[in-house]
Design an enzyme around this catalytic site. Structure first.
Site, PDB file in Angstrom:
ATOM      1  CB  ILE A 127      -0.803  -0.075   1.309  1.00 35.82           C
ATOM      2  CG1 ILE A 127      -1.796  -1.222   1.430  1.00 35.82           C
ATOM      3  CG2 ILE A 127      -1.779   1.176   1.462  1.00 35.82           C
ATOM      4  CD1 ILE A 127      -2.376  -1.413   2.706  1.00 35.82           C
ATOM      5  N   GLY A 178       3.388   3.179  -4.851  1.00 40.15           N
ATOM      6  CA  GLY A 178       3.322   4.088  -6.028  1.00 40.15           C
ATOM      7  C   GLY A 178       2.925   3.289  -7.288  1.00 40.15           C
ATOM      8  CE  LYS A 179      -0.397  -1.412  -5.331  1.00 39.34           C
ATOM      9  NZ  LYS A 179       0.013  -0.697  -4.124  1.00 39.34           N
ATOM     10  CB  THR A 206       1.999   7.152  -8.951  1.00 39.10           C
ATOM     11  OG1 THR A 206       1.030   7.474  -7.621  1.00 39.10           O
ATOM     12  CG2 THR A 206       2.432   8.444  -9.618  1.00 39.10           C
ATOM     13  CG  ASP A 244      -3.094  -0.098  -9.429  1.00 37.50           C
ATOM     14  OD1 ASP A 244      -2.377  -0.540  -8.423  1.00 37.50           O
ATOM     15  OD2 ASP A 244      -3.477   1.194  -9.185  1.00 37.50           O
TER      16      ASP A 244
HETATM   17  N1  LIG Z   1       8.399   7.350  -6.360  1.00 40.57           N
HETATM   18  C1  LIG Z   1       7.739   8.463  -5.883  1.00 40.57           C
HETATM   19  N2  LIG Z   1       8.018   9.660  -5.578  1.00 40.57           N
HETATM   20  C2  LIG Z   1       7.274  10.556  -4.942  1.00 40.57           C
HETATM   21  N3  LIG Z   1       6.003  10.386  -4.722  1.00 40.57           N
HETATM   22  C3  LIG Z   1       5.536   9.312  -4.906  1.00 40.57           C
HETATM   23  C4  LIG Z   1       6.290   8.034  -5.709  1.00 40.57           C
HETATM   24  N4  LIG Z   1       5.445   6.955  -5.712  1.00 40.57           N
HETATM   25  C5  LIG Z   1       4.246   7.284  -5.473  1.00 40.57           C
HETATM   26  N5  LIG Z   1       4.208   8.606  -4.847  1.00 40.57           N
HETATM   27  C6  LIG Z   1       3.125   9.500  -4.073  1.00 40.57           C
HETATM   28  O1  LIG Z   1       2.592   8.536  -3.012  1.00 40.57           O
HETATM   29  C7  LIG Z   1       1.351   8.564  -3.033  1.00 40.57           C
HETATM   30  C8  LIG Z   1       0.899   7.187  -3.060  1.00 40.57           C
HETATM   31  O2  LIG Z   1       0.910   6.529  -4.200  1.00 40.57           O
HETATM   32  P1  LIG Z   1      -0.082   5.618  -5.000  1.00 40.57           P
HETATM   33  O3  LIG Z   1       0.453   5.658  -6.509  1.00 40.57           O
HETATM   34  O4  LIG Z   1      -1.371   5.886  -4.826  1.00 40.57           O
HETATM   35  O5  LIG Z   1       0.473   4.181  -4.436  1.00 40.57           O
HETATM   36  P2  LIG Z   1      -0.224   2.569  -4.339  1.00 40.57           P
HETATM   37  O6  LIG Z   1      -1.157   2.857  -5.700  1.00 40.57           O
HETATM   38  O7  LIG Z   1       0.783   1.863  -4.429  1.00 40.57           O
HETATM   39  O8  LIG Z   1      -1.104   2.641  -3.238  1.00 40.57           O
HETATM   40  C9  LIG Z   1       0.734   9.390  -4.087  1.00 40.57           C
HETATM   41  O9  LIG Z   1       0.369  10.638  -3.391  1.00 40.57           O
HETATM   42  C10 LIG Z   1       1.742   9.265  -5.008  1.00 40.57           C
HETATM   43  O10 LIG Z   1       1.914  10.740  -5.844  1.00 40.57           O
HETATM   44  N1  LIG Z   2      -6.956  -7.685  -0.999  1.00 39.57           N
HETATM   45  C1  LIG Z   2      -7.163  -6.709  -0.208  1.00 39.57           C
HETATM   46  N2  LIG Z   2      -7.462  -6.770   1.218  1.00 39.57           N
HETATM   47  C2  LIG Z   2      -7.533  -5.711   2.059  1.00 39.57           C
HETATM   48  N3  LIG Z   2      -7.066  -4.520   1.588  1.00 39.57           N
HETATM   49  C3  LIG Z   2      -6.752  -4.474   0.322  1.00 39.57           C
HETATM   50  C4  LIG Z   2      -6.778  -5.427  -0.761  1.00 39.57           C
HETATM   51  N4  LIG Z   2      -6.571  -4.970  -1.789  1.00 39.57           N
HETATM   52  C5  LIG Z   2      -6.416  -3.457  -1.595  1.00 39.57           C
HETATM   53  N5  LIG Z   2      -6.458  -3.296  -0.421  1.00 39.57           N
HETATM   54  C6  LIG Z   2      -6.577  -2.041  -0.144  1.00 39.57           C
HETATM   55  C7  LIG Z   2      -5.228  -1.374   0.430  1.00 39.57           C
HETATM   56  C8  LIG Z   2      -5.606   0.004   0.247  1.00 39.57           C
HETATM   57  O1  LIG Z   2      -5.897   0.974   1.317  1.00 39.57           O
HETATM   58  C9  LIG Z   2      -6.261  -0.042  -0.929  1.00 39.57           C
HETATM   59  C10 LIG Z   2      -5.596   0.277  -2.194  1.00 39.57           C
HETATM   60  O2  LIG Z   2      -4.729  -0.285  -2.531  1.00 39.57           O
HETATM   61  P1  LIG Z   2      -3.294   0.507  -2.888  1.00 39.57           P
HETATM   62  O3  LIG Z   2      -2.380  -0.597  -2.453  1.00 39.57           O
HETATM   63  O4  LIG Z   2      -3.346   1.766  -1.992  1.00 39.57           O
HETATM   64  O5  LIG Z   2      -3.684   0.759  -4.415  1.00 39.57           O
HETATM   65  O6  LIG Z   2      -7.024  -0.960  -0.833  1.00 39.57           O
END
Ligand SMILES: Nc1ncnc2c1ncn2[C@@H]1O[C@H](COP(=O)(O)OP(=O)(O)O)[C@@H](O)[C@H]1O
Ligand SMILES: Nc1ncnc2c1ncn2[C@H]1C[C@H](O)[C@@H](COP(=O)(O)O)O1
Length: 204
Positions: free
Chosen positions: A9, A12-13, A15, A78
């Protein structure tokens, strides 16, 4: 071609998936977060909602698997269905937040589904340590994620490391993202593109 971005979590997936889809003109598939009927309740009471949430994510991710199979397009995804089962559901069971009875029920549905799932052509693992995950979750600012504990993130990270070290289903690219800012620095995004293209050489 099917590429998937995997990681804990806040790694950065979403993004990176968005940036890659734009750069290559691929279709993107995102997780069902904003319209997820259980996620907010789950963070308020994990034990009560864990089974319902896992079944919801499993169904939504299986729908994506079906679309990928049927579309014939280049798709970047993602997060994968494997993570729901091998990371999240297993961890909730380990933490006593998903009972053995519910976990076994879930696992038997997942194992039926698995025979229909093809591994991505390339899995990109975004590796990040817990303090950096915390910073990025905070930066993103989803209110209901404020309750996510360091313990929960650490256990998920351990599961990721174990799963990735045993991953043999297809090509794997590990990117350590903590020293990269691919959002603000074009050279960091360029570094990731080079790595992806080296892996996909011949498939492009
Ligand atoms: N390599 C990075 N450098 C700076 N900010 C980042 C980077 N990767 C992600 N972020 C920031 O961190 C936050 C979480 O990223 P997000 O893509 O939503 O993560 P995930 O989908 O893995 O949960 C966002 O606000 C994003 O802009
Ligand atoms: N299978 C899952 N069980 C519990 N929580 C989950 C699962 N898949 C995604 N999540 C949660 C984690 C985050 O709060 C949001 C979105 O995932 P992210 O890694 O931030 O893209 O959903």
């Amino acid at each position: 071609m099917h590429i998937a971005v995997t990681g804990n979590i806040g790694a950065g997936k979403t993004t990176l998936t968005t940036m890659l889809a734009k750069h290559y003109g691929w279709d993107a598939q995102f997780e069902d977060v904003d319209h997820n009927p259980y996620l907010e309740d789950f963070y308020a009471d994990m034990s009560k909602w864990s089974f319902a949430l896992q079944i919801y994510f499993l169904g939504s991710r299986f729908r994506q698997v079906k679309e990928i199979r049927e579309s014939g397009k280049n798709i970047i995804q993602d997060r994968t269905i494997y993570e729901d089962a091998h990371i999240f559901a297993e961890n909730l069971n380990d933490m006593g937040l998903l009972s053995d009875r519910d976990f076994n029920n879930y696992a038997s549905v997942f194992s039926l589904m698995k025979s229909f799932v093809s591994a991505p052509d390339l899995l990109i693992y975004l590796k990040s340590d817990v303090p950096n995950l915390v910073k990025k979750i905070y930066k993103r600012g989803r209110e209901y994620e404020a309750s996510i504990s360091i313990e929960y993130l650490s256990k998920l990270n351990q599961k990721y490391e174990k799963w990735i070290s045993n991953y043999t289903e297809g090509k794997l690219l590990i990117i350590e993202v903590d020293d990269l800012d691919f959002v603000e620095k074009p050279e960091d995004f360029g570094f990731i593109l080079e790595k992806i293209e080296a892996e996909l050489n011949g498939l492009f």
